[in-house]
Design a protein around this motif. Structure first.
Motif, short mmCIF file in Angstrom:
data_model
loop_
_atom_site.label_atom_id
_atom_site.label_comp_id
_atom_site.label_asym_id
_atom_site.label_seq_id
_atom_site.Cartn_x
_atom_site.Cartn_y
_atom_site.Cartn_z
N LYS A 71 -8.38 3.74 4.42
CA LYS A 71 -7.71 4.38 3.28
C LYS A 71 -7.11 3.32 2.35
O LYS A 71 -7.25 3.38 1.14
N GLY A 72 -6.44 2.33 2.98
CA GLY A 72 -5.85 1.26 2.18
C GLY A 72 -6.92 0.43 1.49
O GLY A 72 -6.73 -0.04 0.37
N VAL A 117 3.38 2.59 7.29
CA VAL A 117 3.11 1.25 7.84
C VAL A 117 3.45 0.19 6.80
O VAL A 117 3.94 -0.88 7.10
N SER A 118 3.18 0.52 5.53
CA SER A 118 3.54 -0.36 4.40
C SER A 118 2.83 -1.71 4.43
O SER A 118 3.47 -2.78 4.37
N CYS A 119 1.52 -1.70 4.55
CA CYS A 119 0.76 -2.95 4.56
C CYS A 119 0.87 -3.68 3.21
O CYS A 119 0.92 -3.05 2.16
N TYR A 174 0.16 4.37 0.75
CA TYR A 174 -0.35 5.56 1.42
C TYR A 174 0.41 5.99 2.67
O TYR A 174 0.47 7.15 2.98
N CYS A 175 0.93 5.05 3.46
CA CYS A 175 1.66 5.52 4.64
C CYS A 175 2.80 4.57 4.97
O CYS A 175 2.93 3.50 4.39
N CYS A 224 0.86 -1.19 0.00
CA CYS A 224 0.00 0.00 0.00
C CYS A 224 0.89 1.24 0.00
O CYS A 224 1.83 1.33 0.80
N LEU A 237 -6.60 -4.06 6.25
CA LEU A 237 -6.24 -2.76 5.68
C LEU A 237 -7.06 -1.70 6.41
O LEU A 237 -8.20 -1.95 6.78
N CYS A 238 -6.49 -0.53 6.60
CA CYS A 238 -7.28 0.58 7.18
C CYS A 238 -8.23 1.09 6.09
O CYS A 238 -8.10 0.71 4.92
#
Ligand code: SF4
Length: 193
Positions: free
Chosen positions: A92-93, A53-55, A50-51, A48, A89-90
């Motif tokens: 956003k993700g 955390v890198s999921c 977006y942040c 991902c 995933l959050c």
């Protein structure tokens, strides 16, 4: 059966719960829907953007794998084998598919001129030329060779750089090299792994 709006929303939120207030077990249907959606798709592991955390994500694409055909993204979900997020995933993700498919994504550079009330599209060449000219002028105008005590500092105080979470390690490496070579000391970016 009397189903209130609150009950209906609750059932929609719970989703995969075994029994809903409507009396149906939707779990098999939801599992089948997911299978149908990705049945002929190619699974690609990714991260991902977006942040930091890198999921881990799984991206499913449909296409005939011909070199002149761009595969179509049909589904994105969390990677259950990824050690960071274990399939979650959050919000956003979870909307990552829109980062690829949404027709309202910005696809060109835009500029808002001084005094203007709107953004206008410009070409990549025009944007790079304009940025280059402004960087040169700002550096020329704000470069400091010595501080108030006469010590050599060679820094550019008129510019700052801030990076976003979608920047890769390699991009950040180049940014730091470029900014330091210009003398920029106000520099911030987000680490990716
Ligand atoms: S899914 Fe959410 S927490 Fe994970 S990397 Fe993406 S934005 Fe960050």
């Amino acid at each position: 059966m009397n189903v209130t709006r609150r009950d209906f929303l609750k059932a929609g939120t719970i989703g995969g719960a075994a029994a809903t207030v409507l009396g149906f077990d939707l779990t098999p249907a939801q599992a089948q829907l997911r299978e149908l959606k990705i049945a002929r798709a190619t699974e690609t592991r990714s991260t991902c953007p977006y942040c930091s955390v890198s999921c881990g994500v799984l991206i499913y694409t449909l296409g005939d794998k011909a070199k002149n055909v761009t595969p179509q993204v049909v589904h994105v979900e969390g990677d259950p084998d990824h050690p960071i997020n274990r399939g979650t995933l959050c919000p956003k993700g979870a909307s990552l598919e829109q980062d690829i498919l949404n027709p309202r994504r910005l696809m060109k550079p835009q500029v808002r001129r001084p005094g203007s009330d709107h953004w206008e599209d410009i070409s990549w060449d025009a944007a790079i030329d304009e940025i280059g000219r402004k960087v040169k002028k700002t550096r020329d105008d704000s470069f400091v060779e010595k501080d108030a005590q006469g010590r050599t500092v060679n820094r550019c105080e008129g510019m700052a750089f801030t990076g976003g979470c979608t920047d890769t390690n390699e991009f950040n490496f180049l940014v730091v090299k470029t900014m330091r070579s210009l003398g920029v000391c106000y520099l911030e970016n987000q680490a990716r792994v």
